[in-house]
Design an enzyme around this catalytic site. Sequence first.
Site, PDB file in Angstrom:
ATOM      1  N   THR A 115     -16.342 -44.485  22.268  1.00  0.00           N
ATOM      2  CA  THR A 115     -16.332 -43.172  22.920  1.00  0.00           C
ATOM      3  C   THR A 115     -17.617 -42.947  23.704  1.00  0.00           C
ATOM      4  O   THR A 115     -17.587 -42.480  24.850  1.00  0.00           O
ATOM      5  CB  THR A 115     -16.126 -42.057  21.882  1.00  0.00           C
ATOM      6  OG1 THR A 115     -14.843 -42.225  21.265  1.00  0.00           O
ATOM      7  CG2 THR A 115     -16.180 -40.687  22.538  1.00  0.00           C
TER       8      THR A 115
ATOM      9  N   CYS B  40      -6.588 -41.336  15.856  1.00  0.00           N
ATOM     10  CA  CYS B  40      -7.236 -40.116  16.343  1.00  0.00           C
ATOM     11  C   CYS B  40      -6.251 -38.971  16.503  1.00  0.00           C
ATOM     12  O   CYS B  40      -6.647 -37.825  16.626  1.00  0.00           O
ATOM     13  CB  CYS B  40      -7.930 -40.385  17.677  1.00  0.00           C
ATOM     14  SG  CYS B  40      -9.153 -41.706  17.586  1.00  0.00           S
TER      15      CYS B  40
ATOM     16  N   SER C 159     -15.991 -51.389  20.394  1.00  0.00           N
ATOM     17  CA  SER C 159     -16.315 -50.678  19.155  1.00  0.00           C
ATOM     18  C   SER C 159     -16.347 -51.661  17.996  1.00  0.00           C
ATOM     19  O   SER C 159     -15.404 -52.431  17.801  1.00  0.00           O
ATOM     20  CB  SER C 159     -15.271 -49.586  18.888  1.00  0.00           C
ATOM     21  OG  SER C 159     -15.631 -48.808  17.777  1.00  0.00           O
TER      22      SER C 159
ATOM     23  N   ASN D  15      -3.957 -49.636  21.942  1.00  0.00           N
ATOM     24  CA  ASN D  15      -4.242 -49.444  20.525  1.00  0.00           C
ATOM     25  C   ASN D  15      -3.005 -49.103  19.707  1.00  0.00           C
ATOM     26  O   ASN D  15      -2.942 -49.391  18.512  1.00  0.00           O
ATOM     27  CB  ASN D  15      -5.296 -48.347  20.342  1.00  0.00           C
ATOM     28  CG  ASN D  15      -4.928 -47.059  21.044  1.00  0.00           C
ATOM     29  OD1 ASN D  15      -4.689 -47.050  22.248  1.00  0.00           O
ATOM     30  ND2 ASN D  15      -4.879 -45.967  20.310  1.00  0.00           N
TER      31      ASN D  15
ATOM     32  N   GLN E 112      -9.566 -53.061  21.589  1.00  0.00           N
ATOM     33  CA  GLN E 112      -8.597 -53.832  20.812  1.00  0.00           C
ATOM     34  C   GLN E 112      -8.607 -55.316  21.166  1.00  0.00           C
ATOM     35  O   GLN E 112      -8.046 -56.130  20.433  1.00  0.00           O
ATOM     36  CB  GLN E 112      -7.191 -53.257  21.011  1.00  0.00           C
ATOM     37  CG  GLN E 112      -7.011 -51.848  20.479  1.00  0.00           C
ATOM     38  CD  GLN E 112      -7.205 -51.749  18.974  1.00  0.00           C
ATOM     39  OE1 GLN E 112      -7.022 -52.716  18.234  1.00  0.00           O
ATOM     40  NE2 GLN E 112      -7.598 -50.572  18.508  1.00  0.00           N
TER      41      GLN E 112
END
Length: 679
Positions: free
Chosen positions: A71, A336, A209, A159, A189
């Site tokens: 993010t 999320c 991430s 995702n 991903q």
Amino acid sequence: MEIYLDANATTPVLAQAAQAALQAMADDFGNPSSVHSTGLKARALMDAARERAQGLLQTGGGQLLFVSGATEGIQTAVLSALHALRERRDSADHKAELLLYGATEHKAVPEALKHWNQILGLHLQIVAIPVDREGHHDLDFLQREAPRAGLVCTMAANNETGVISDLAGIEASLLRSGSRAFWMVDGVQALGKIPLQLAKTRIDYAPFSGHKLYAPKGIGMLYVREGAPFTPLMAGGGQEGSRRSGTENMSGIAALGAVLAALEDGISFRDHATLQAFRARLARALEEAFPGLVYNAPLAQTLPTTLNFAVPGLSSRLLQDLFDAAELRISGGSACSAAKAQPSFVLQAMGLPDWQAAGAVRLSIGPAVDEAFIIEACARIRACGESLRNNCLSPQDNQPTPGEGITRFALDGACCYLLADAASQRCVLIDPLPEQLPRLIQTLQCQAYPLVAVLSTQGSGLHAEARQALAEELGEALFPPAEIDALGWPVRMSELQLGAKRLRRVLPPGGRQQALVLSEAGREALLFGEPGAECAELAGLCAPALDAGAQFARRLNPAAAPQPLSEQLLPGAQLQAFVQAHPDAVLVDVREPYEQFLSHTPPLWGATLQAVPLSRLLNALPAWLARPEQPLLFFCRSGNRSRQAAAALASLGHAQAWSLSGGLALLPAFAPEDPALLV
């Protein structure tokens, strides 16, 4: 032991990564900006992790920054691109009109575009790039619109569905169009699952991430192509070459470095072919457990770690509860947004039918899983199928399921009730809706009782539509239309007999609605619908046709009822003390039978256990209300349904209605060898 099948949401921390993080906190704890030896050791650790990442991603002369996660990386990339677009506009170099993003992008991308577009005062039009039914970007649309775009945002792999984007095709479309747009690719991903050679592409920014690949949460990376514009999201002490200020997260960087090292060693992670074979075995188990299952994206075009599917007639929520009872952790889509219980916007963008978008679940494995993990996962998936067959929920091959009592089917606050009597083998249906028909028909076919009547308390046309559809589907005569009134009641009968129970109706003036009263010798009445003045003398409970607040029942005579109370919440850590302090307590499992079939019960320490699914709560209310001082502790998977049950009892005046806070999910682990658990 849980089997974690939600790796696209997050992963456990790899053992080597956890050890590296601990070492960075205990031994190599220096600040990498310090010039003394301790700081130099930290700097060397950080540089080594960065070099590994640069080699894996083949970044060439591009920059690779450590950030807190994807993010932050997305925010930084969007800010950098849009700030450069504003400078172009101000210098009359190039005036962009559009910001383009893939229609199936993670929500972090369009939200970042909206935010910085407004903050920087660009006021560009934000447009989604359409995708086809397989989740691939419309490259013709992209090539047509790219010349007007200032920034294009796509992802390497989705995702939710695992669909792998055609990055080469996207790049070719941008080149053919002559677009000067910047290009950001969400690589979250893709990391560790598909090869990336970033320096050989036109990609300007790529966020990653760590926690999606066995590193801790709070660490990620951002690739910035050589020559791409850059604006820091945070200014301060000048860390990361003044591109990302703030003291570096050294424990996270050390852990991520250990994960990248494990990717290099070829031991800790499975190769692509092995992962494909693992997924194929999981797919076979799913297809055996859930006949009629459909995949929401072609498996050949998705990551070898992802399965996104739906089962006709089974909701996403039901499937998640079912898997969770078997200690299989899956999700309803993006982690999320999964808690919001809405159809998947990704599948809607792909143009899939509403039932697929609303009923989708995602099963995803990490590349470090092994053979034993897959064997156990497949066995539990097949057990889930067995549970559905034993509880009349499978699309095929259900076992006969005798019915008894009242079952409530709720849909957005509207309540349908099935009244079944095993002795007479007859049943009555009250207030069915067309959307509930697949489940109702399946239930009626499994219990194989003749349907005596389909009644409406509200006079709704939807109830009449459902009545007609049921008669056609089940091939039962019910009552010919000439022999029933508009509410479904047989005109020649004053009451309907269900074994020892009688069902009669009370008509208010006008006759457009009816209240239905179920009575049995020695028991208070249960009324379905809305009681009018005609029901003033009745004692008992009312089961409403509309129950948006999940009250389940209310007193027919409130003036004579006990004062409503509030439910009480019990933390799981206090369960043993509660049972020991209340030896007469009853622990009530309100999960549905298909969950109870698969799952364990909590430690009881001699307490009485009662299984009363929430859908059948009405059957137990009278007996519980007759003993308002007896402690009742309700429990379920997460604490939501148990709290509804406890609140329903408390609102009716029960003084000892408790809910296990957080449910079984938060119950502290107890050692199996503890003798207290063997009681």
